[in-house]
Every structure is written in C-alpha cells, then in structure tokens.
Design a protein around this motif. Structure first.
Motif, PDB file in Angstrom:
ATOM      1  N   ARG A 112       0.824  -1.203   0.000  1.00  0.00           N
ATOM      2  CA  ARG A 112       0.000   0.000   0.000  1.00  0.00           C
ATOM      3  C   ARG A 112       0.867   1.267   0.000  1.00  0.00           C
ATOM      4  O   ARG A 112       0.552   2.248  -0.680  1.00  0.00           O
ATOM      5  CB  ARG A 112      -0.903  -0.003   1.230  1.00  0.00           C
ATOM      6  CG  ARG A 112      -1.942   1.079   1.181  1.00  0.00           C
ATOM      7  CD  ARG A 112      -2.611   1.273   2.525  1.00  0.00           C
ATOM      8  NE  ARG A 112      -3.297   2.544   2.496  1.00  0.00           N
ATOM      9  CZ  ARG A 112      -4.597   2.681   2.305  1.00  0.00           C
ATOM     10  NH1 ARG A 112      -5.359   1.634   2.188  1.00  0.00           N
ATOM     11  NH2 ARG A 112      -5.135   3.874   2.235  1.00  0.00           N
ATOM     12  N   TYR A 124      -9.773  -5.171  12.301  1.00  0.00           N
ATOM     13  CA  TYR A 124      -8.766  -4.441  11.528  1.00  0.00           C
ATOM     14  C   TYR A 124      -8.903  -4.699  10.026  1.00  0.00           C
ATOM     15  O   TYR A 124      -8.705  -3.809   9.211  1.00  0.00           O
ATOM     16  CB  TYR A 124      -7.360  -4.809  11.993  1.00  0.00           C
ATOM     17  CG  TYR A 124      -6.981  -4.114  13.280  1.00  0.00           C
ATOM     18  CD1 TYR A 124      -6.505  -2.812  13.273  1.00  0.00           C
ATOM     19  CD2 TYR A 124      -7.144  -4.746  14.500  1.00  0.00           C
ATOM     20  CE1 TYR A 124      -6.195  -2.161  14.448  1.00  0.00           C
ATOM     21  CE2 TYR A 124      -6.822  -4.102  15.682  1.00  0.00           C
ATOM     22  CZ  TYR A 124      -6.349  -2.812  15.648  1.00  0.00           C
ATOM     23  OH  TYR A 124      -6.052  -2.168  16.816  1.00  0.00           O
ATOM     24  N   PHE A 138     -11.517  -5.308   8.182  1.00  0.00           N
ATOM     25  CA  PHE A 138     -12.662  -4.671   7.525  1.00  0.00           C
ATOM     26  C   PHE A 138     -12.329  -3.254   7.053  1.00  0.00           C
ATOM     27  O   PHE A 138     -12.440  -2.966   5.855  1.00  0.00           O
ATOM     28  CB  PHE A 138     -13.889  -4.709   8.448  1.00  0.00           C
ATOM     29  CG  PHE A 138     -15.054  -3.916   7.953  1.00  0.00           C
ATOM     30  CD1 PHE A 138     -15.605  -4.169   6.699  1.00  0.00           C
ATOM     31  CD2 PHE A 138     -15.597  -2.896   8.718  1.00  0.00           C
ATOM     32  CE1 PHE A 138     -16.670  -3.428   6.235  1.00  0.00           C
ATOM     33  CE2 PHE A 138     -16.669  -2.154   8.258  1.00  0.00           C
ATOM     34  CZ  PHE A 138     -17.207  -2.408   7.011  1.00  0.00           C
ATOM     35  N   PRO A 139     -11.879  -2.321   7.926  1.00  0.00           N
ATOM     36  CA  PRO A 139     -11.570  -0.988   7.398  1.00  0.00           C
ATOM     37  C   PRO A 139     -10.393  -1.002   6.434  1.00  0.00           C
ATOM     38  O   PRO A 139     -10.406  -0.286   5.430  1.00  0.00           O
ATOM     39  CB  PRO A 139     -11.258  -0.152   8.643  1.00  0.00           C
ATOM     40  CG  PRO A 139     -10.976  -1.108   9.717  1.00  0.00           C
ATOM     41  CD  PRO A 139     -11.729  -2.357   9.400  1.00  0.00           C
ATOM     42  N   LEU A 140      -9.359  -1.830   6.712  1.00  0.00           N
ATOM     43  CA  LEU A 140      -8.166  -1.795   5.859  1.00  0.00           C
ATOM     44  C   LEU A 140      -8.480  -2.218   4.434  1.00  0.00           C
ATOM     45  O   LEU A 140      -7.962  -1.645   3.478  1.00  0.00           O
ATOM     46  CB  LEU A 140      -7.075  -2.700   6.436  1.00  0.00           C
ATOM     47  CG  LEU A 140      -6.287  -2.127   7.604  1.00  0.00           C
ATOM     48  CD1 LEU A 140      -5.304  -3.153   8.128  1.00  0.00           C
ATOM     49  CD2 LEU A 140      -5.545  -0.864   7.201  1.00  0.00           C
ATOM     50  N   LEU A 199     -12.778  -0.309   3.405  1.00  0.00           N
ATOM     51  CA  LEU A 199     -13.208   1.080   3.576  1.00  0.00           C
ATOM     52  C   LEU A 199     -12.208   2.110   3.066  1.00  0.00           C
ATOM     53  O   LEU A 199     -12.599   3.045   2.374  1.00  0.00           O
ATOM     54  CB  LEU A 199     -13.529   1.348   5.053  1.00  0.00           C
ATOM     55  CG  LEU A 199     -14.722   0.549   5.586  1.00  0.00           C
ATOM     56  CD1 LEU A 199     -14.969   0.876   7.036  1.00  0.00           C
ATOM     57  CD2 LEU A 199     -15.983   0.828   4.768  1.00  0.00           C
ATOM     58  N   ILE A 200     -10.941   1.993   3.442  1.00  0.00           N
ATOM     59  CA  ILE A 200     -10.042   3.076   3.051  1.00  0.00           C
ATOM     60  C   ILE A 200      -9.372   2.789   1.725  1.00  0.00           C
ATOM     61  O   ILE A 200      -8.758   1.757   1.520  1.00  0.00           O
ATOM     62  CB  ILE A 200      -8.965   3.374   4.113  1.00  0.00           C
ATOM     63  CG1 ILE A 200      -8.655   2.141   4.922  1.00  0.00           C
ATOM     64  CG2 ILE A 200      -9.378   4.522   4.990  1.00  0.00           C
ATOM     65  CD1 ILE A 200      -7.571   2.363   5.915  1.00  0.00           C
TER      66      ILE A 200
END
Lengths: 115, 276
Positions: free
Chosen positions: B50, B267, B269-271, B274-275
């Motif tokens: 990333r 952890y 799920f957002p990584l 979402l973002i």
C-alpha cells in the motif's frame, strides 16, 4: 456490575456482568457504524489513521472485557501487548526499508515522472 | 497441602485448580500471540504494498462490497457477545444458557461464512482474482446485465490480462520492467486521474491487491472454521454436562480464540473495504 466467585476448591474467578457485556456490544456496534460513516468522508491522509484509531478502540474493548484482560493476571496482557510491539517493529522496519528504494535511484523505473 | 482434595479435572501435575486455570490461560495467550504474529506477515505485505502503490488500493477497494463486509462485522461482534455470555453461563452453572449461547455463536459463525461465500462468488464471477487469474470484466458485466441479464459472453471472460507497457529503451535505462506510476508523492498528480469512474484507467498490478485480499480474508476464514470446530466440540461437551462453575476452562479458552478471530476482522474490515 461484575461479580467474583469463589468455589469450594478455591478457584477464584471473575465473572462478567450481563449489563457490561451488553454495553460493550453496543459500543462495538456504534464503533462499526462510525467507521463506515467516517470512511464516506474524505479526511485526506488522515483517513487511515482515523480508521486505525477506531479499530484500536474496538479491539481494546474486546480484549479488556470480552477477553477478560482487565480482570486477569497482568502477565496475560503483557503477552498480548508484547506481541503487538513486535508486530509494530516488524511492519515499521519493513516500511522504513521499502521507503529507501526511491524510483529516482533506478533510471526508467517510473516513466510517470518528469526527468 | 498434600491432604487437599484432588478433583477429577485437575491434572496430577497441578497443585490447585487455580494454578491449573491460570496456567491454561497463560498458555492460551501465548498461542494467541503466535496467531497475531502469523497474521502480522500478511499485514506487513499489505502495508508495504500500500505504501508503494496507493493508487491500486484507491482503485481496487471499490470492488469490495462494503455492505456485506459491514454486515459481517456486525455478525462477528454479535457472535463475540454470545461467546462472552456463554463463558459467563458456564461460570455460573447455567447449562441450558451455555448450550443456547454456544449454539447462537455457532449460528453467527455460519452466517459469517455464508456471507463470505457470497462475496467470494461475486469476485469469482467478475474475474477479480489473484495473479494470473485476474481477468476483470465488471464494467462489461454491468452493462450486459442491463440488456441481457443472463448471458455474459465467454469472449469477455476469456480476455487476456492487460499487458504492462514495454520498458523504455536506451543505454541508461534499467532492465526492470516499467511501473506505470511512481510511488506515493512522486506521482501524486497521477493518482488523481486514476480515481474510480475513469473508464479504462485501471492501474497495473491490481491483481496483487486481490492476492492480498484473498490471502488475508482466506486465512481469517480458516480461523473462523477452526473456531467453529472448537465451539462445536464445546457444545457437545456442554450437552454432556462436562462444564461447571468448578471447571469451565475449555469454554473460556475457546472463547478467547473466537474473540481473537473477531479482533483480527475488526482491523481487516476498514483496511480492505473502507479506506482507499
């Protein structure tokens, strides 16, 4: 709203109260909704840190209450926090390393750049 | 001390039930620490990739289903509640409550895997897979669904993956294959024009995002299956009445494992979803 119990064999344990469990569950649901809503708003570079901060609050709630860490012997918490420190060291050093390989060091690596 | 009662569940090498309980719990926490380190390898791959190619994450995360991911997060949180409650039931000698709550936890686990299956199936249909299996045809599929909902032409499905542009030639040029864009910062302007919505502006190497996605969620999914097996075993034993307020260690430790699985998903799920 939590109880401790002592059995005839001298096993002294901590029992989570139902209201505490439900409160933690409600906070976790709220945390999930907040993460999803916050992801819809663009905070720029702050997006990642905000999402990680919310996730860490949620994870701490799970660890402290659902996993009993708050009432356990402190050594169990030391094991968990210790492993997380090593994770941070691992990822931190890997990121520091990869940041050293800038494309300008390899000519032609990044044609998107002006030379 | 040598005259004290020695209950059946107490191992001969332990002095007291308290010592056995504390030791078991410490052992479980050490195991959970190794589990965290196992996942750390994948989190590290995620972070490095990333930081070098944020544009791929901005582009690819829109193909993950936020709604299903969010529902799955809630399902896991509910399962954690029922599991923590099940431990309480065992500690307070409520056998029927323990059976009911373990069954509910197992049900939530099935629910999570079911939703995960639906998500994987969608990715499979749209060719959003890892490595050489990455043959995306989502836009095409969407437009075809409007006109002919059933048929996806096999020609699209068998399209080869886009080939990266040839490396620049010349004496000073490196033999390393050209990346379409430089890492973050150096190609900041380039990231803007690659925001979703620009047709045909897919960055190269998106398949690596899906490789990371499938590895992380796949390993997590295996842990869910593992946790469900443990809960199933606990359920059988609680039906047999093996657990009392004197001896509930397996329920407690199984619960710790299940909560760790929830923790990792908190952890993931957002990584991943979402973002971008």
């Amino acid at each position: 709203m939590t109880e401790t119990s002592s059995t005839p064999h001298g096993l002294s344990i901590h029992i989570m109260g139902v209201p505490v469990l439900l409160a933690v569950w409600a906070l976790l649901v709220v945390g999930t909704v907040v993460t999803v809503v916050a992801a819809g708003i663009d905070f720029g570079a702050f997006n990642l840190w905000l999402a990680m901060a919310i996730a860490t609050v949620k994870a701490s709630l799970v660890a402290l209450y659902f996993m009993h860490l708050r009432y356990d012997r402190p050594f169990n918490a030391i094991v968990l926090v210790g492993s997380l420190l090593f994770v941070m060291l691992f990822i931190g050093l890997a990121l520091t390393d990869t940041a050293q390989y800038q494309p300008e060091m390899i000519p032609g690596y990044s044609p998107g750049m002006k030379e | 001390m040598s005259t004290h009662e020695h209950p059946d569940y107490l191992g001969h090498h332990f002095e007291t039930p308290q010592q056995q309980y504390d030791s078991s719990k410490l052992g479980m926490w050490l195991f959970l620490a190794t589990e965290i380190l196992l996942f750390a390898g994948l989190f590290c791959a995620y972070s490095v990739y990333r930081s070098n190619h944020p544009e791929i994450f901005v582009y690819a995360h829109q193909y993950l289903d936020k709604t299903l991911g969010g529902i799955n997060t809630l399902v896991l949180i509910c399962s954690s509640l029922t599991m923590a409650w099940a431990v309480r039931s065992a500690q307070t000698n409520q056998r029927r409550g323990l059976i009911l709550l373990l069954s509910m936890t197992l049900l939530f686990g099935c629910c999570f895997l079911g939703i995960k299956y639906v998500e994987y199936e969608q990715k499979w249909k749209h060719g959003l897979l890892w490595g050489k299996r990455f043959h995306p045809h989502t836009e095409e599929t969407r437009s075809h669904e409007k006109t002919a909902p059933s048929a996806v032409p096999p020609a699209i499905a068998s399209q080869p993956a886009p080939v990266a542009p040839p490396p620049p030639t010349g004496e000073d040029r490196s033999l390393i294959e050209a990346a379409p864009r430089g890492p973050a910062g150096l190609a900041a302007g380039a990231i803007e024009e690659r925001k979703p919505g620009h047709e045909g502006s897919r960055p190269s190497n998106v398949q690596i995002f899906f490789g990371i996605y499938f590895l992380m969620t796949g390993l997590h999914g295996l842990h869910v299956i593992g946790g469900m097996s443990v809960i199933g075993w606990l359920l059988v034993r609680s039906v047999k009445g093996h657990f009392t307020s004197e001896y509930f260690t397996p329920v407690d430790l199984g619960g710790l494992y299940w909560h760790l699985v929830d923790l990792i998903w908190i952890y993931l799920f957002p990584l991943l979803y979402l973002i971008g």
